[in-house]
Design a protein around this motif. Sequence first.
Motif, PDB file in Angstrom:
ATOM      1  N   ARG A 122      48.533   3.748  79.980  1.00 21.88           N
ATOM      2  CA  ARG A 122      49.764   4.516  80.176  1.00 21.88           C
ATOM      3  C   ARG A 122      49.616   5.903  79.572  1.00 21.88           C
ATOM      4  O   ARG A 122      49.030   6.060  78.512  1.00 21.88           O
ATOM      5  CB  ARG A 122      50.938   3.839  79.484  1.00 21.88           C
ATOM      6  CG  ARG A 122      51.249   2.476  79.983  1.00 21.88           C
ATOM      7  CD  ARG A 122      52.332   1.866  79.121  1.00 21.88           C
ATOM      8  NE  ARG A 122      52.585   0.506  79.554  1.00 21.88           N
ATOM      9  CZ  ARG A 122      53.781   0.006  79.684  1.00 21.88           C
ATOM     10  NH1 ARG A 122      54.829   0.714  79.385  1.00 21.88           N
ATOM     11  NH2 ARG A 122      53.932  -1.220  80.087  1.00 21.88           N
ATOM     12  N   THR A 123      50.193   6.881  80.239  1.00 21.84           N
ATOM     13  CA  THR A 123      50.297   8.220  79.688  1.00 21.84           C
ATOM     14  C   THR A 123      51.775   8.462  79.439  1.00 21.84           C
ATOM     15  O   THR A 123      52.572   8.465  80.382  1.00 21.84           O
ATOM     16  CB  THR A 123      49.734   9.271  80.661  1.00 21.84           C
ATOM     17  OG1 THR A 123      48.389   8.921  80.981  1.00 21.84           O
ATOM     18  CG2 THR A 123      49.764  10.650  80.050  1.00 21.84           C
ATOM     19  N   THR A 126      54.587   9.285  82.502  1.00 22.31           N
ATOM     20  CA  THR A 126      54.399  10.280  83.556  1.00 22.31           C
ATOM     21  C   THR A 126      54.320   9.601  84.923  1.00 22.31           C
ATOM     22  O   THR A 126      53.965   8.420  85.023  1.00 22.31           O
ATOM     23  CB  THR A 126      53.116  11.097  83.324  1.00 22.31           C
ATOM     24  OG1 THR A 126      51.995  10.214  83.364  1.00 22.31           O
ATOM     25  CG2 THR A 126      53.164  11.838  82.000  1.00 22.31           C
ATOM     26  N   ALA A 127      54.643  10.351  85.967  1.00 23.73           N
ATOM     27  CA  ALA A 127      54.624   9.810  87.329  1.00 23.73           C
ATOM     28  C   ALA A 127      53.211   9.401  87.737  1.00 23.73           C
ATOM     29  O   ALA A 127      53.023   8.382  88.410  1.00 23.73           O
ATOM     30  CB  ALA A 127      55.186  10.841  88.304  1.00 23.73           C
ATOM     31  N   GLU A 128      52.212  10.197  87.338  1.00 21.11           N
ATOM     32  CA  GLU A 128      50.829   9.871  87.679  1.00 21.11           C
ATOM     33  C   GLU A 128      50.412   8.542  87.043  1.00 21.11           C
ATOM     34  O   GLU A 128      49.722   7.734  87.653  1.00 21.11           O
ATOM     35  CB  GLU A 128      49.862  10.973  87.217  1.00 21.11           C
ATOM     36  CG  GLU A 128      50.100  12.327  87.826  1.00 21.11           C
ATOM     37  CD  GLU A 128      51.127  13.141  87.060  1.00 21.11           C
ATOM     38  OE1 GLU A 128      51.287  12.948  85.832  1.00 21.11           O
ATOM     39  OE2 GLU A 128      51.787  13.978  87.697  1.00 21.11           O
ATOM     40  N   SER A 129      50.849   8.336  85.811  1.00 15.20           N
ATOM     41  CA  SER A 129      50.521   7.108  85.103  1.00 15.20           C
ATOM     42  C   SER A 129      51.145   5.897  85.799  1.00 15.20           C
ATOM     43  O   SER A 129      50.488   4.862  85.962  1.00 15.20           O
ATOM     44  CB  SER A 129      51.012   7.195  83.661  1.00 15.20           C
ATOM     45  OG  SER A 129      50.821   5.984  82.989  1.00 15.20           O
ATOM     46  N   LEU A 130      52.394   6.028  86.210  1.00 14.64           N
ATOM     47  CA  LEU A 130      53.062   4.934  86.928  1.00 14.64           C
ATOM     48  C   LEU A 130      52.330   4.608  88.220  1.00 14.64           C
ATOM     49  O   LEU A 130      52.104   3.443  88.545  1.00 14.64           O
ATOM     50  CB  LEU A 130      54.515   5.300  87.230  1.00 14.64           C
ATOM     51  CG  LEU A 130      55.503   5.164  86.081  1.00 14.64           C
ATOM     52  CD1 LEU A 130      56.830   5.790  86.449  1.00 14.64           C
ATOM     53  CD2 LEU A 130      55.691   3.708  85.735  1.00 14.64           C
ATOM     54  N   ALA A 131      51.945   5.643  88.968  1.00 18.84           N
ATOM     55  CA  ALA A 131      51.244   5.439  90.237  1.00 18.84           C
ATOM     56  C   ALA A 131      49.890   4.761  89.999  1.00 18.84           C
ATOM     57  O   ALA A 131      49.514   3.838  90.741  1.00 18.84           O
ATOM     58  CB  ALA A 131      51.057   6.772  90.952  1.00 18.84           C
ATOM     59  N   ARG A 132      49.158   5.197  88.967  1.00 17.89           N
ATOM     60  CA  ARG A 132      47.851   4.595  88.665  1.00 17.89           C
ATOM     61  C   ARG A 132      47.998   3.128  88.289  1.00 17.89           C
ATOM     62  O   ARG A 132      47.213   2.284  88.730  1.00 17.89           O
ATOM     63  CB  ARG A 132      47.181   5.332  87.500  1.00 17.89           C
ATOM     64  CG  ARG A 132      46.360   6.515  87.893  1.00 17.89           C
ATOM     65  CD  ARG A 132      45.432   6.938  86.765  1.00 17.89           C
ATOM     66  NE  ARG A 132      46.049   6.889  85.452  1.00 17.89           N
ATOM     67  CZ  ARG A 132      46.490   7.947  84.779  1.00 17.89           C
ATOM     68  NH1 ARG A 132      46.373   9.145  85.289  1.00 17.89           N
ATOM     69  NH2 ARG A 132      47.033   7.807  83.592  1.00 17.89           N
ATOM     70  N   ARG A 133      49.007   2.819  87.481  1.00 16.53           N
ATOM     71  CA  ARG A 133      49.207   1.427  87.067  1.00 16.53           C
ATOM     72  C   ARG A 133      49.575   0.535  88.251  1.00 16.53           C
ATOM     73  O   ARG A 133      49.086  -0.577  88.378  1.00 16.53           O
ATOM     74  CB  ARG A 133      50.279   1.328  85.980  1.00 16.53           C
ATOM     75  CG  ARG A 133      49.748   1.705  84.633  1.00 16.53           C
ATOM     76  CD  ARG A 133      50.624   1.298  83.482  1.00 16.53           C
ATOM     77  NE  ARG A 133      52.041   1.542  83.659  1.00 16.53           N
ATOM     78  CZ  ARG A 133      52.981   0.617  83.510  1.00 16.53           C
ATOM     79  NH1 ARG A 133      52.673  -0.600  83.181  1.00 16.53           N
ATOM     80  NH2 ARG A 133      54.247   0.931  83.657  1.00 16.53           N
ATOM     81  N   GLU A 134      50.445   1.027  89.133  1.00 21.26           N
ATOM     82  CA  GLU A 134      50.831   0.246  90.310  1.00 21.26           C
ATOM     83  C   GLU A 134      49.632   0.021  91.224  1.00 21.26           C
ATOM     84  O   GLU A 134      49.455  -1.066  91.776  1.00 21.26           O
ATOM     85  CB  GLU A 134      51.959   0.940  91.067  1.00 21.26           C
ATOM     86  CG  GLU A 134      53.287   0.862  90.350  1.00 21.26           C
ATOM     87  CD  GLU A 134      54.374   1.674  91.038  1.00 21.26           C
ATOM     88  OE1 GLU A 134      54.114   2.229  92.119  1.00 21.26           O
ATOM     89  OE2 GLU A 134      55.484   1.750  90.484  1.00 21.26           O
ATOM     90  N   GLN A 135      48.795   1.043  91.381  1.00 21.56           N
ATOM     91  CA  GLN A 135      47.604   0.912  92.207  1.00 21.56           C
ATOM     92  C   GLN A 135      46.629  -0.087  91.578  1.00 21.56           C
ATOM     93  O   GLN A 135      46.035  -0.906  92.282  1.00 21.56           O
ATOM     94  CB  GLN A 135      46.926   2.270  92.373  1.00 21.56           C
ATOM     95  CG  GLN A 135      45.740   2.234  93.299  1.00 21.56           C
ATOM     96  CD  GLN A 135      45.086   3.601  93.436  1.00 21.56           C
ATOM     97  OE1 GLN A 135      45.369   4.511  92.668  1.00 21.56           O
ATOM     98  NE2 GLN A 135      44.218   3.727  94.410  1.00 21.56           N
TER      99      GLN A 135
END
Length: 132
Positions: free
Chosen positions: A64-65, A88-97
């Motif tokens: 997580r970031t 951050t939004a990028e962190s959420l997207a990376r985790r979901e992916q």
Amino acid sequence: MRNDAEEKIRLDKWLWAARFFKTRALAKAAIEGGKVQCRGERCKPGKEPRIGDEYVIRAGFDERTVRVLALSEVRRGAPEAQLLYAETAESLARREQAVAMRKAGALGLQTDGKPSKKQRRDLQTFRGGWQD
């Protein structure tokens, strides 16, 4: 939850209060193990987080970031703890992916269980291990 800039709090205590780790000892061990970074560098447990700082926290498969929004040294309920940081939004997207990839990988691999003695022998001869 205090917002004054002069408040001094340890990073391990803040991570515990924000509910990233169940105990301060686990938070301290994660920090010392390099699982918590600020600006790409390892942190120390006694580092003082400031409002606006961004940390990368790795726990298990997740990374997580988060950005610090408020400081607290008291551990409260999860809804209050989530007010201490923003992911951050990028962190959420990376985790979901990453979750989707793990699920897809688990679904693609299906076995009948442990190979039988004959199947193990066949595998061994196929690999060239047993030669008569």
